[in-house]
Write an enzyme that holds these catalytic residues in place. Structure first.
Site, PDB file in Angstrom:
ATOM      1  N   GLU A 149       0.831  -1.206   0.000  1.00  0.00           N
ATOM      2  CA  GLU A 149       0.000   0.000   0.000  1.00  0.00           C
ATOM      3  C   GLU A 149       0.867   1.258   0.000  1.00  0.00           C
ATOM      4  O   GLU A 149       0.751   2.126   0.869  1.00  0.00           O
ATOM      5  CB  GLU A 149      -0.953  -0.012   1.193  1.00  0.00           C
ATOM      6  CG  GLU A 149      -1.990  -1.112   1.121  1.00  0.00           C
ATOM      7  CD  GLU A 149      -3.014  -1.064   2.236  1.00  0.00           C
ATOM      8  OE1 GLU A 149      -4.112  -1.604   2.063  1.00  0.00           O
ATOM      9  OE2 GLU A 149      -2.709  -0.467   3.310  1.00  0.00           O
ATOM     10  N   GLU A 307      -6.210  -7.507  -1.157  1.00  0.00           N
ATOM     11  CA  GLU A 307      -6.707  -7.444   0.223  1.00  0.00           C
ATOM     12  C   GLU A 307      -8.163  -7.022   0.236  1.00  0.00           C
ATOM     13  O   GLU A 307      -8.572  -6.107  -0.475  1.00  0.00           O
ATOM     14  CB  GLU A 307      -5.931  -6.409   1.054  1.00  0.00           C
ATOM     15  CG  GLU A 307      -4.555  -6.803   1.508  1.00  0.00           C
ATOM     16  CD  GLU A 307      -3.963  -5.741   2.434  1.00  0.00           C
ATOM     17  OE1 GLU A 307      -4.751  -5.059   3.138  1.00  0.00           O
ATOM     18  OE2 GLU A 307      -2.741  -5.576   2.442  1.00  0.00           O
TER      19      GLU A 307
END
Length: 662
Positions: A149, A307
């Site tokens: 991320e 995710e």
């Protein structure tokens, strides 16, 4: 996408370093029971892999990978560079990120580094080389996962190191100060620069900061973060050729700092993290928009959901748990829109740390739980859906989306704080999805030739090239819809003079003399029965026809919705933000004019999405988010129930179906 696996992988982040070794054997046994076949390993393990500057410890990771290999579980191996260890930030506090008001962000969380820090990059690449050298030939490793991320918590850094890097980026963009001064409009407020060293990031200022400076800093920051990814990617390509490389994007309404269209060209496989917004009872609509946009970033190719959560997350104000069936519906929402792989954060819910109340595939309460049973059911379902892998979407409708326009449209000192870039795009996307119409969310530079309907929502900033492409689509036969606050500025955030909507004035055949934004909560009514909010315009026709006009508000009698015949197509303009029902009425008219058909007739809360494979095969996903059963005209073989269906398909309340047609 080119992968080393077949079918639809199922799994998630696996963090065995958080648990005693005697748990590891149980983990792989449970993975087999649940049908897990791909896990992400090592994301936050830098401090364990390199406990001091001069020591490395890979023994535990060797054991983990070997154990997974023996169990038939493949690995997406992270480079572990997502969060530097305490010894590194202690030795080099100059690498810590700094906010626009000068506050240093200290270690204790994650991503405690400045994206421009040469110290961070040097150590991150050293770790990346160690990982690639050791595991390039490990048979369990089928995918590399750079960092994690990137930019989630440190996208914008205003420190002196970032300032120097920003100046270097500006030199590359503008070449000389004269060009920069013109682009930034520095004649305003005595901001003219006479030396490159005078230029700073847009730190906190006494009055509104220069808007083009802020826009360029957004561009620079996205590029700087992307540079971290490409540096690691190049090491991995060098040392482990043949293994694809990805990093997990965050395509959602609350992350806006990275221009993922630029990033999408640099990854071997586009992957995305997505979490439902618990406060939104219709959050599946945001999921649908995010997934369609992710597919657009991937150039229409399938992508990987890296995710999501099995149930509650840990970071929202009220972490509402998923209700029965919601896990399956959300997973199939991503799969329907190209997500060829469904992974979760994380395998086992943590017992300590900041994310200990984040759900996992294995919950705190263990395997005698509804959630675990739903996890196992999902794993079995995805195995039955393996044949869908690689199928694509063929849609007749495009919504144009641009991060740079998002950044620019929400800068300070604009006509109304109520204008939010995503709002119009999301509203129109929802109206289309509610009608069973497939939608591609693409960049303005995309090839628009294949689309019958092109929607241009709040494209405040647009280049001449992209405006010409949109006009050419109408000339060639598309129906083009442009909404308010579009075409207003060029790429320098300079107003296009001569009347709004600037770049689209000639295409639309209208001229707006003045914006007349509405007061908070105010509504404006149209003479066709429609209702608008947020916005109105003092608009006159210059070749277009009025489809509807304001019947009250700031400019009663002025056109509010217009249409102009253009070549083989047409260009529509909407000079207000239509309410949901009014937007739906307009969308119905546009679909009829553009001759766009639904996959199947549906309504709000019921998604119908089609993926198309080779040799005429297709799969229709039906996801019922309502509390009532639905019946649709559809025939084929339902992979969910493994039964033939048709000519009508019934889907229970909260249920799903995936119907294959040959």
């Amino acid at each position: 996408m080119t992968t080393a696996w077949a079918g639809i992988p199922f799994g998630g982040d696996y963090n065995p370093e958080q648990w005693p070794r005697d748990v590891w054997a149980e983990d792989v046994k449970l993975m087999g029971h649940a049908g897990v076949d791909l896990v992400t390993v090592g994301v936050f393990s830098w401090a364990l892999l390199q406990p001091t500057p001069d020591t490395w410890d890979f023994g535990w990771l060797d054991d983990v990978l070997d154990g997974l290999l023996a169990a038939g579980v493949q690995v997406d191996l992270a480079t572990a560079t997502a969060s530097p260890p305490p010894w590194l930030t202690r030795a080099h506090p100059e690498m810590l990120p700094v906010t626009e008001d000068g506050t240093t962000l200290w270690p204790g969380g994650r991503q405690a580094y400045c994206p421009s820090s040469p110290v961070y990059r040097e150590h991150a690449l050293a770790l990346c080389r160690q990982m690639a050298t050791r595991y390039a030939e490990h048979p369990a490793v089928v995918l590399w996962h750079v960092s994690n991320e990137i930019g989630c918590h440190n996208a914008l850094c205003y420190c002196d190191t970032s300032a120097a890097a920003f100046r270097g980026w500006l030199r590359g963009r503008y070449g000389d100060l004269e060009t920069l001064n013109d682009a930034w409009g520095t004649a305003f407020w005595s901001q003219r620069y006479g030396d490159w060293d005078e230029i700073l990031p847009p730190r906190v200022t006494p009055a509104t900061a220069n808007p083009t400076q802020r826009l360029d800093f957004q561009r620079f920051s996205s590029d700087e973060l992307l540079g971290l990814f490409t540096a690691e990617r190049d090491v991995l390509h060098e040392l482990s050729p043949g293994i694809p490389v990805t990093t997990n994007f965050m395509v959602s309404e609350h992350i806006r700092q990275m221009d993922y269209f630029r990033w999408g060209r640099e990854v071997d496989i586009v992957s995305n993290d997505h979490y439902l917004i618990a406060a939104d009872p219709w959050n599946h609509q945001e999921l649908a928009f995010s997934a369609d946009l992710t597919r657009g970033i991937a150039g229409g190719r399938p992508w990987l959901l890296m995710e999501t959560s099995t149930s509650a997350v840990n970071w929202q104000p009220r972490n509402v748990a998923k209700r029965p069936g919601e896990l399956r519906r959300a997973a199939l929402g991503h799969l329907a829109r190209g997500g060829d792989g469904i992974l979760f954060f994380q395998w086992r819910a943590s017992r300590a740390g900041a994310e200990k109340f984040h759900s996992g595939l294995v919950p705190h309460a263990g395997t005698d739980t509804r959630l675990w049973r739903e996890v196992c059911e999902l794993g079995a379902l995805l195995d039955r859906l393996d044949e869908v892998a690689g199928a694509v979407s063929h849609n007749d409708v495009a919504i144009l989306f641009d991060w740079e326009s998002w950044w620019a449209s929400e800068l300070d000192s604009h006509p109304s704080v109520d204008v939010q870039y995503l709002a119009q795009a999301r509203d129109l996307h929802r109206a289309l999805v509610d009608r069973g119409v497939g939608v591609d969310v693409v960049h303005p530079s995309a090839d628009l030739a294949a689309y019958r309907l092109v929607v241009v929502p709040t494209l405040y900033l647009v280049t001449d090239e992209h405006a010409a492409s949109i006009a050419a689509a109408a000339e060639a036969g598309a129906t083009v819809l442009v909404t308010y606050f579009s075409g207003i500025v060029d790429e320098r955030d300079h107003v296009r003079l001569g009347g709004y909507p600037g770049a689209f004035r000639d295409l639309l055949g209208v001229v707006t003399e003045e914006f007349t934004p509405l007061r908070e909560g105010e509504r404006v009514h149209l003479d066709d029965g429609g209702v608008g909010r947020i916005w109105a315009e003092d608009l006159r026709l210059e070749g277009a026809e009025a489809v509807a006009s304001y019947s009250d508000g700031p400019v009663p009698g002025a056109p509010a919705i217009t249409r102009r015949a253009v070549g083989e197509g047409a260009a529509w303009y909407v000079a207000t933000h239509l309410t949901e029902s009014s937007a739906g009425t307009l969308v119905d008219r546009l679909l009829d004019e553009a001759q766009v058909s639904a996959v199947a007739p549906t309504g709000p809360g019921v998604e119908v999405v089609r993926r198309v494979g080779d040799e005429g095969r297709s799969w229709d996903f039906v996801i019922n988010h309502t509390d009532q059963p639905v019946t649709l005209p559809m025939a084929g073989h339902d992979l969910v129930t493994d039964e033939a269906v048709g000519p009508m398909l019934r889907v229970d309340a909260g249920g799903v179906a995936v119907v294959r047609s040959d």
